[in-house]
Design an enzyme around this catalytic site. Structure first.
Site, PDB file in Angstrom:
ATOM      1  N   TYR A   1       0.820  -1.216   0.000  1.00 26.62           N
ATOM      2  CA  TYR A   1       0.000   0.000   0.000  1.00 26.62           C
ATOM      3  C   TYR A   1       0.854   1.266   0.000  1.00 26.62           C
ATOM      4  CZ  TYR A   1      -4.684  -1.915   0.894  1.00 26.62           C
ATOM      5  OH  TYR A   1      -5.893  -2.529   0.789  1.00 26.62           O
TER       6      TYR A   1
ATOM      7  N   LYS B   1       2.856 -15.377   2.987  1.00 23.09           N
ATOM      8  CA  LYS B   1       3.039 -16.155   1.758  1.00 23.09           C
ATOM      9  C   LYS B   1       4.534 -16.471   1.678  1.00 23.09           C
ATOM     10  CE  LYS B   1       1.450 -17.930  -2.100  1.00 23.09           C
ATOM     11  NZ  LYS B   1       0.520 -19.087  -2.128  1.00 23.09           N
TER      12      LYS B   1
ATOM     13  N   ASP C   1     -12.424  -8.733   4.693  1.00 24.96           N
ATOM     14  CA  ASP C   1     -13.705  -8.717   3.962  1.00 24.96           C
ATOM     15  C   ASP C   1     -14.311 -10.118   3.937  1.00 24.96           C
ATOM     16  OD1 ASP C   1     -13.485  -6.022   3.326  1.00 24.96           O
ATOM     17  OD2 ASP C   1     -14.118  -6.309   1.244  1.00 24.96           O
TER      18      ASP C   1
END
Ligand code: IPM
Ligand code: MG
Length: 362
Positions: A142, A193, A253
């Site tokens: 971000y 990851k 979400d």
């Protein structure tokens, strides 16, 4: 009487002003506050040409807590489509998170018993879910360098040991607190990851080191793709999930849908000790329903409860709001996003839902 606490209100775009106004009515029912309204996002672009004005940052820095609605909408997306360099509403949200140093985003997911039927998942799967997503909020992809070179684009992801360590400590502390008085011990699942990304390998190494400070907390590591699957197949097995910015955005979400609607999930963004936190619903500005009086105000009210608990040290008032929201849901009243048509349910708009919460608090 002591001075009322000062809350900067950033209602933003879309349904933001409606849900924030509803929430102010609820806050006024539990205590006296001193509000200061400012613009953020698209409405600020319209007014000032940029999504976050310096004066707004200054106002936020000198208040006790910030309550935010939502930012963004098709109007500004279209402007960006024509001119990729145009201001974007989301810059306001990312800008205020960065400016206030709000590196820890807490997103609790605990389906209200009354809403179990609204979830797309089977009751036996989600009943008993009570988890907390701790999302790193001021680093990673971000905030990395990004750009275009001809027909190529890039977004860099970087994390430092210091950034990973501080968010890990927030997660472990939260896990300890959540386990007080509970039968099961504290657990943290760190999501990365690490089979592919170097930042994830550093993440995993660093989390392991910090975990050494918390021998009483059980730790496991999970790959993000596997976590996405486990969240819907066995959500009750999670306690605290800690992860980097982008993974946390996506997983929260997904986890929100366990509660039946994204319209139910609150969040708290916390920075350094003593600095104001920012409290906002996880859902967006829902431009498709803006201005129609049907938005679900409950996630914003629950965010205000988090503000009272974590930002203003007013836990009794926070409990009252959460209790009132639960009672309204138990009564069967449902905004359209939650309404299933099941027996005992009644569909209601923002004002009626808010009046019902106020009646519970009276
Ligand atoms: C959220 C939102 C924001 C994010 C957007 C609006 C920039 O999706 O708070 O989860 O990605 O952080
Ligand atoms: Mg998001």
């Amino acid at each position: 009487m002591s001075q009322p606490r000062k809350i900067v209100v950033l209602a933003g775009d879309g349904i933001g002003p409606e849900i924030v106004a509803a929430t102010r009515r609820v806050l006024d029912q539990v205590a006296v506050f001193d509000y200061e309204e400012h613009l953020i996002g698209g409405i600020s672009i319209d007014e000032h040409g940029l999504a976050l004005h310096d004066d707004v940052v200054d106002a936020c820095r000198s208040c006790d807590a910030v309550l935010l609605g939502a930012v963004g909408g098709p109007k500004w997306d279209e402007l960006v489509a024509v001119d990729p360099g145009a201001a974007r509403p989301e810059q306001g949200l990312l800008g205020i998170r960065k400016a206030l140093g709000l590196y820890a985003n807490l997103r609790p997911v605990k389906p209200s018993p009354a809403l179990i039927d609204s979830s797309p998942l089977k009751e036996e799967r989600i009943a008993g879910t009570d988890l907390l997503v701790v999302r790193e909020l001021t680093g990673g992809i971000y905030f990395g360098e990004s750009g275009r070179d001809g027909d190529t684009a890039h977004d860099d992801c970087s994390y430092s040991v210091a950034e990973i360590s501080r968010i890990t400590r927030v997660a472990f502390e939260a896990a300890k607190q959540r386990a007080v008085g509970r039968d099961s011990g504290p657990r943290v699942t760190s999501v990365d990851k690490a089979n592919v990304m170097e930042t994830s390998r550093l993440w995993r190494e660093t989390v392991k080191v910090i975990a050494g400070e918390y021998p009483e907390v059980e730790l496991d590591h999970m790959l993000v793709d596997n976590t996405a699957m486990q969240l819907v197949s066995r959500p009750t097995d999670f306690d605290v999930i800690v992860t980097e910015n982008l993974f946390g955005d996506i997983l929260s979400d997904e986890a929100a849908m366990l509660t039946g609607s994204l319209g139910m999930l609150p969040s708290a963004s916390i920075g350094a000790e003593g600095e104001p936190g920012l409290f906002e619903p996880v859902h967006g500005s829902a431009p498709d329903i803006a201005g129609r009086g049907v938005a679900n105000p409950l996630a914003t009210m629950l965010s205000a409860a988090m503000m009272l608990r974590y930002g203003l040290s007013m836990p009794a008032e926070a409990d009252r709001i959460e209790g009132a929201v639960d009672a309204v849901l138990a009564s069967g009243l449902r905004s359209p996003d939650l309404f299933t048509g099941a027996e005992g349910e009644r569909e209601a708009g923002t004002a009626e839902v808010t009046d019902a919460v106020l009646a519970e608090l009276a």
